[in-house]
Motif scaffolding. Sequence first.
Motif, PDB file in Angstrom:
ATOM      1  N   ILE A   1     -25.252  82.070 -10.083  1.00  0.00           N
ATOM      2  CA  ILE A   1     -25.340  81.780  -8.647  1.00  0.00           C
ATOM      3  C   ILE A   1     -24.631  80.490  -8.249  1.00  0.00           C
ATOM      4  N   THR A   2     -24.471  79.546  -9.184  1.00  0.00           N
ATOM      5  CA  THR A   2     -23.824  78.294  -8.780  1.00  0.00           C
ATOM      6  C   THR A   2     -22.300  78.402  -8.791  1.00  0.00           C
ATOM      7  N   ILE A   3     -21.786  79.468  -9.409  1.00  0.00           N
ATOM      8  CA  ILE A   3     -20.331  79.611  -9.459  1.00  0.00           C
ATOM      9  C   ILE A   3     -19.893  80.562  -8.349  1.00  0.00           C
ATOM     10  N   SER A   4     -19.276  80.006  -7.317  1.00  0.00           N
ATOM     11  CA  SER A   4     -18.831  80.859  -6.207  1.00  0.00           C
ATOM     12  C   SER A   4     -17.323  80.956  -6.205  1.00  0.00           C
ATOM     13  N   SER A   5     -16.824  82.066  -5.673  1.00  0.00           N
ATOM     14  CA  SER A   5     -15.372  82.234  -5.593  1.00  0.00           C
ATOM     15  C   SER A   5     -14.777  81.144  -4.691  1.00  0.00           C
ATOM     16  N   LYS A   6     -15.508  80.783  -3.642  1.00  0.00           N
ATOM     17  CA  LYS A   6     -15.022  79.744  -2.738  1.00  0.00           C
ATOM     18  C   LYS A   6     -14.879  78.412  -3.473  1.00  0.00           C
ATOM     19  N   GLY A   7     -15.888  78.091  -4.289  1.00  0.00           N
ATOM     20  CA  GLY A   7     -15.859  76.846  -5.049  1.00  0.00           C
ATOM     21  C   GLY A   7     -14.671  76.789  -5.992  1.00  0.00           C
ATOM     22  N   ILE A   8     -14.411  77.892  -6.689  1.00  0.00           N
ATOM     23  CA  ILE A   8     -13.290  77.910  -7.635  1.00  0.00           C
ATOM     24  C   ILE A   8     -11.966  77.813  -6.870  1.00  0.00           C
ATOM     25  N   ALA A   9     -11.887  78.482  -5.723  1.00  0.00           N
ATOM     26  CA  ALA A   9     -10.669  78.382  -4.905  1.00  0.00           C
ATOM     27  C   ALA A   9     -10.453  76.930  -4.477  1.00  0.00           C
TER      28      ALA A   9
ATOM     29  N   VAL B   1     -15.474  67.962 -11.909  1.00  0.00           N
ATOM     30  CA  VAL B   1     -16.018  68.569 -10.690  1.00  0.00           C
ATOM     31  C   VAL B   1     -16.648  69.915 -11.037  1.00  0.00           C
ATOM     32  N   PHE B   2     -15.937  70.701 -11.845  1.00  0.00           N
ATOM     33  CA  PHE B   2     -16.449  72.021 -12.212  1.00  0.00           C
ATOM     34  C   PHE B   2     -17.801  71.915 -12.892  1.00  0.00           C
TER      35      PHE B   2
ATOM     36  N   PRO C   1     -17.119  71.846  -4.147  1.00  0.00           N
ATOM     37  CA  PRO C   1     -16.210  70.895  -4.776  1.00  0.00           C
ATOM     38  C   PRO C   1     -15.565  69.944  -3.770  1.00  0.00           C
ATOM     39  N   LEU C   2     -15.167  70.477  -2.620  1.00  0.00           N
ATOM     40  CA  LEU C   2     -14.533  69.626  -1.602  1.00  0.00           C
ATOM     41  C   LEU C   2     -15.456  68.492  -1.203  1.00  0.00           C
ATOM     42  N   GLN C   3     -16.702  68.845  -0.894  1.00  0.00           N
ATOM     43  CA  GLN C   3     -17.669  67.835  -0.470  1.00  0.00           C
ATOM     44  C   GLN C   3     -17.954  66.839  -1.584  1.00  0.00           C
ATOM     45  N   TYR C   4     -18.082  67.386  -2.794  1.00  0.00           N
ATOM     46  CA  TYR C   4     -18.389  66.501  -3.915  1.00  0.00           C
ATOM     47  C   TYR C   4     -17.268  65.498  -4.143  1.00  0.00           C
ATOM     48  N   VAL C   5     -16.028  65.987  -4.118  1.00  0.00           N
ATOM     49  CA  VAL C   5     -14.874  65.117  -4.340  1.00  0.00           C
ATOM     50  C   VAL C   5     -14.817  64.044  -3.258  1.00  0.00           C
TER      51      VAL C   5
ATOM     52  N   ILE D   1     -11.460  74.172  -6.022  1.00  0.00           N
ATOM     53  CA  ILE D   1     -11.021  73.357  -7.172  1.00  0.00           C
ATOM     54  C   ILE D   1      -9.539  73.597  -7.450  1.00  0.00           C
ATOM     55  N   VAL D   2      -9.138  74.870  -7.458  1.00  0.00           N
ATOM     56  CA  VAL D   2      -7.740  75.183  -7.736  1.00  0.00           C
ATOM     57  C   VAL D   2      -6.841  74.575  -6.663  1.00  0.00           C
ATOM     58  N   ASP D   3      -7.250  74.667  -5.399  1.00  0.00           N
ATOM     59  CA  ASP D   3      -6.453  74.069  -4.321  1.00  0.00           C
ATOM     60  C   ASP D   3      -6.359  72.551  -4.470  1.00  0.00           C
ATOM     61  N   LEU D   4      -7.498  71.921  -4.732  1.00  0.00           N
ATOM     62  CA  LEU D   4      -7.512  70.463  -4.886  1.00  0.00           C
ATOM     63  C   LEU D   4      -6.540  70.027  -5.977  1.00  0.00           C
ATOM     64  N   PHE D   5      -6.569  70.790  -7.079  1.00  0.00           N
ATOM     65  CA  PHE D   5      -5.695  70.444  -8.199  1.00  0.00           C
ATOM     66  C   PHE D   5      -4.228  70.734  -7.858  1.00  0.00           C
ATOM     67  N   ALA D   6      -3.975  71.922  -7.309  1.00  0.00           N
ATOM     68  CA  ALA D   6      -2.595  72.315  -7.027  1.00  0.00           C
ATOM     69  C   ALA D   6      -1.978  71.449  -5.928  1.00  0.00           C
ATOM     70  N   ASP D   7      -2.811  70.951  -5.025  1.00  0.00           N
ATOM     71  CA  ASP D   7      -2.319  70.053  -3.975  1.00  0.00           C
ATOM     72  C   ASP D   7      -2.240  68.604  -4.458  1.00  0.00           C
ATOM     73  N   GLU D   8      -2.451  68.421  -5.745  1.00  0.00           N
ATOM     74  CA  GLU D   8      -2.413  67.095  -6.380  1.00  0.00           C
ATOM     75  C   GLU D   8      -3.434  66.143  -5.788  1.00  0.00           C
ATOM     76  N   LYS D   9      -4.557  66.705  -5.319  1.00  0.00           N
ATOM     77  CA  LYS D   9      -5.603  65.822  -4.795  1.00  0.00           C
ATOM     78  C   LYS D   9      -6.558  65.378  -5.894  1.00  0.00           C
ATOM     79  N   ILE D  10      -6.647  66.158  -6.957  1.00  0.00           N
ATOM     80  CA  ILE D  10      -7.413  65.710  -8.126  1.00  0.00           C
ATOM     81  C   ILE D  10      -6.613  66.022  -9.392  1.00  0.00           C
ATOM     82  N   SER D  11      -6.859  65.246 -10.418  1.00  0.00           N
ATOM     83  CA  SER D  11      -6.174  65.487 -11.693  1.00  0.00           C
ATOM     84  C   SER D  11      -6.912  66.607 -12.433  1.00  0.00           C
TER      85      SER D  11
END
Length: 486
Positions: A375-383, A402-403, A413-417, A385-395
């Motif tokens: 239940i804690t792993i959502s498709s939105k959350g993974i999307a 974060v994961f 993830p967005l809120q946490y970051v 994280i991938v966006d944050l990384f691909a946009d070079e917002k997180i290493s």
Amino acid sequence: MSDIFDQYEPVIGLEIHAQLLTQTKAFCGCKAAMSDFPNTHVCPICLGHPGALPVMNKQHVNMAILMGLATHCSIRTRSAFSRKNYFYPDLSKGYQITQFEDPICYAGSVEIEQEDGSVKHIGITRIHIEEDAGKSLHDIDIDTLVDYNRAGMPLIEIVSEPDMHSASEAYKYMVSMRQILRYLGICDGNLEEGSLRCDANISVRKKGIKAFGIRTEIKNLNSFRNVEKAIKFEIVRHIELLESGGTVKQVTMQWDASTQSTKELRSKEQAHDYRYFPEPDLGYILVTQDMLHDATMLLPELPLAMKQRLSHDYGIPYYDAGILTEDKSLANFFEKTCLQLSVKDKERYKLVCNWILTEILKILSDKKISINEAITISSKGIAEIVDLFADEKISSKIAKEVFSHIVQTGESPLQYVESKNLQQISDEHIIAEFVNSALNGEAENIEKYRAGKSNLMGYFISKVMKISNGKANPRMVNDLLNQQLM
Ligand code: ADP
Ligand code: MG
Ligand code: ZN
């Protein structure tokens, strides 16, 4: 020795029993919930009381049709039930209601993939509707007990043509059958709990010879590993027997996991004479055009088609697509995640795929749960994280942190970051300031670097990173330092 084995061709046909996920049993209104407390789902019909009459279960019939269509079978518009008579304490009526001469589905095929990537068709002789027997519990101190919750549970039996020629082909066939049943949502495919059971028929013949050899049948193989091992064992046993001048007897065998060998269960002479005859208490199964139409509309995309489509449309490796589609819910999770990416390109799809196949699968297998239960792993959350990384917002390092945090809390993830201020700094001006202050007072080292001591670059980079609390975009730090030190 090995050349002797090369002279023979194994011939294998499988009979698979699948327990269907209907609400009620095959011929009565009892709840189909066999793992509940013993003998809590029983009635005069499934207990075989004299005079109690069975009633056909529409859901059972529809599920059988669905499986027939998924395996390219012809569907009989009119088929009958038969009684298969034998005595066993867990068979309360003294006979099993099944189908004999005219199974509801016949002449189909399924595709299995060979190692070289080619596809092989395995023929399906028939799929018929039947009921299960009860369950004897022998491993109890007191006595042998019988649980009739399973009596009358809805089954389909799927009989293959003798089209398989190695243990690994049989294994693959079994795996794809289970996968199809699960994609259709009609069987949970749990071999250990017996909702999917397999009997394997095996014979060998000299290569080039058309006639089949005499077969043996291994009963009730309850894991994929046992299917493969038992067949391998039996093939070797047949060949060695024939090579030593003996003949194969047509017998029923049993796989003994403790000795890793097959042993004889009963010979054909002792075999049952089932005295099949038409079941007088039930009418024909009539399949209407409407029923066929409805089943066709319900037919989902099947595993192999989905594997090919995911690999093609998302540009992920075919092998990876195979792992994703082993479980339909995982494949759906992949697609749902991709749909929520802010940029839809193959690079990000591959990142999503990698997250699922590494981090997520690891958690699922550790916890022995499916993606739907995580239940804690959502498709939105993974999307995210991938966006944050691909946009070079997180290493990538922060992405993993974060994961593992969101897996525990279910947070976004967005809120946490944002709340932890973990965003990578990619503002050129700010990074230029970091670089300037890092180079401040380093005149001597800069001179050495310019004179050829190139390994000082690492020193400069780590100084900048330290000043930025680890958040500076490393690629930009590298670029700016290179510019400054030219
Ligand atoms: P039974 O009713 O005795 O089990 P079937 O004719 O229904 O016999 O066959 C059961 C299974 O045995 C089928 O899957 C079929 O493909 C397979 N089979 C039949 N003959 C052979 C053979 N000579 N070698 C291997 N498998 C066989
Ligand atoms: Mg058989
Ligand atoms: Zn009942």
